[in-house]
Design an enzyme around this catalytic site. Structure first.
Site, PDB file in Angstrom:
ATOM      1  N   HIS A  40       4.800   0.110  -0.051  1.00 56.15           N
ATOM      2  CA  HIS A  40       5.534  -0.681   0.945  1.00 56.15           C
ATOM      3  C   HIS A  40       4.609  -1.720   1.572  1.00 56.15           C
ATOM      4  O   HIS A  40       3.392  -1.682   1.391  1.00 56.15           O
ATOM      5  CB  HIS A  40       6.145   0.233   2.020  1.00 56.15           C
ATOM      6  CG  HIS A  40       5.142   1.105   2.730  1.00 56.15           C
ATOM      7  ND1 HIS A  40       4.552   2.208   2.140  1.00 56.15           N
ATOM      8  CD2 HIS A  40       4.618   1.051   3.986  1.00 56.15           C
ATOM      9  CE1 HIS A  40       3.722   2.788   2.982  1.00 56.15           C
ATOM     10  NE2 HIS A  40       3.732   2.102   4.121  1.00 56.15           N
ATOM     11  N   HIS A  92       0.839  -1.195   0.000  1.00 59.88           N
ATOM     12  CA  HIS A  92       0.000   0.000   0.000  1.00 59.88           C
ATOM     13  C   HIS A  92       0.874   1.244   0.000  1.00 59.88           C
ATOM     14  O   HIS A  92       2.061   1.193   0.321  1.00 59.88           O
ATOM     15  CB  HIS A  92      -0.914   0.026   1.239  1.00 59.88           C
ATOM     16  CG  HIS A  92      -0.163   0.236   2.520  1.00 59.88           C
ATOM     17  ND1 HIS A  92       0.628  -0.741   3.099  1.00 59.88           N
ATOM     18  CD2 HIS A  92      -0.047   1.334   3.330  1.00 59.88           C
ATOM     19  CE1 HIS A  92       1.175  -0.275   4.199  1.00 59.88           C
ATOM     20  NE2 HIS A  92       0.799   0.984   4.358  1.00 59.88           N
TER      21      HIS A  92
END
Length: 335
Positions: free
Chosen positions: A277, A221
């Site tokens: 990440h 996300h």
């Protein structure tokens, strides 16, 4: 309870080598398959005490364009303040379950504040191996102290002390990000709401997982806020997508991890990159992190900064109220 808490599921899984099927990620996301094992560059580490502001601005702007994240050392937050914050959060999650449930996010809540497990809608019905606690720490007018744990007794003191320091770090980073785009030093912060900018504390609690090769603590996300300032514990697990490879973020003692979020990507018209990440879990150790998300006020409209737009650099994003942007993102609705 909103859902079964992951901490309770983890306790039941201690004697097993299996995890419930809803925690097993598709092969395209499984850490054992998708983590890159070759030589990779380190995520930039920047000395925030650098006296040459021009040099500091270049380092922060470059990392924000190329990586969308960086780590900062010599940031000015005393080690004892960080350790106190960490101890308070760890002790909260070690309380009996019924004590933690006092702070559970109400089922009909429109806000994300409170203790909980599931955050984002998952179209595949999959779950992440994490419990969390959200609450605002600034400005004071937006704080709901009913959602701040009263155990341990020093929880409030630890968070308020940390808040005083982390706001100074944020001011310095916002100034550098503004100057890095050729703007006045206050431009970024003012565009995000100025003194009304909201600081949302989150504690991520990732219990030991029997199958860390199959599960994720948090799925891939970008952060919907403007900037994230994160305190990790000593158990590594953060990964970032760089050049189409999932690579590990090296743990640096006493460093803060900084993420560029969606609102800064929008403000900079795409020049600064909101970093993709994810979070891994560990087989034997509990991983905990303390991100603070810097969010515009709900009604604040955020769009590309007009002073950056030209005929050759037209707007890439539509201006939108932050509350509407957040609602779409959390519910997987196209922006």
């Amino acid at each position: 309870m909103e859902v079964d808490r992951v901490q309770a599921i983890a306790t039941l899984s201690l004697s097993s080598s299996d995890i419930p099927a809803e925690f097993i990620r598709p092969e395209t996301e499984q850490p054992a398959i998708t983590t890159f094992r070759g030589a990779v560059p380190d995520i930039p580490a920047i000395d925030l005490s650098e006296a040459d502001e021009e040099k500091l601005v270049k380092l922060i702007a470059s990392a924000s364009q190329d990586w969308g994240m960086f780590q900062v050392v010599n940031h000015g937050i005393p080690n004892e303040v960080v350790k106190k914050l960490q101890s308070a959060g760890k002790e909260f999650f070690e309380l009996p379950q019924e004590e933690k449930e006092k702070y559970a996010k109400p089922a009909d809540a429109k806000d994300i504040e409170g203790y909980g497990t599931k955050l984002q809608k998952d179209v595949q019905g999959k779950k992440s191996w994490v419990d969390h606690l959200f609450h605002r720490i600034w400005p004071r007018s937006r704080i709901n102290y009913n959602l701040w744990p009263d155990k341990p007794s020093y929880y409030r003191e630890a968070n308020e002390e940390y808040c005083n320091y982390v706001r100074e770090v944020a001011e310095k980073i916002f100034r550098c990000l503004s100057l890095g785009l050729g703007l006045e030093g206050h431009a970024m912060k003012e565009a995000l709401g100025g003194e009304d900018l909201e600081y949302m504390m989150k504690i991520n609690y990732y219990p030991p997982c029997p199958r860390p090769d199959l599960a994720l603590g948090v799925t891939p996300h970008t952060d919907l806020c403007s900037l994230t300032i994160l305190v990790p514990n000593q158990v590594p697990g953060l990964q970032v997508l760089k050049d189409d490879h999932w690579i590990d973020a090296k743990y640096i003692p006493n460093a803060l991890i900084i993420h560029i979020g969606d609102q800064l990507q929008i403000l900079s018209n795409g020049k600064y990159k909101s970093v993709l990440h994810r979070a891994m879990v560990d087989k034997e150790r509990t991983r905990i992190s303390w991100p603070v998300f810097l969010e515009p006020p709900p009604e604040r409209v955020v769009g590309p900064l007009p002073q950056l737009l030209t005929e050759d650099n037209p707007p890439k994003y539509k201006p939108k109220k932050f509350k509407d942007y957040a609602y779409c993102k959390l519910n997987k609705i196209p922006q």
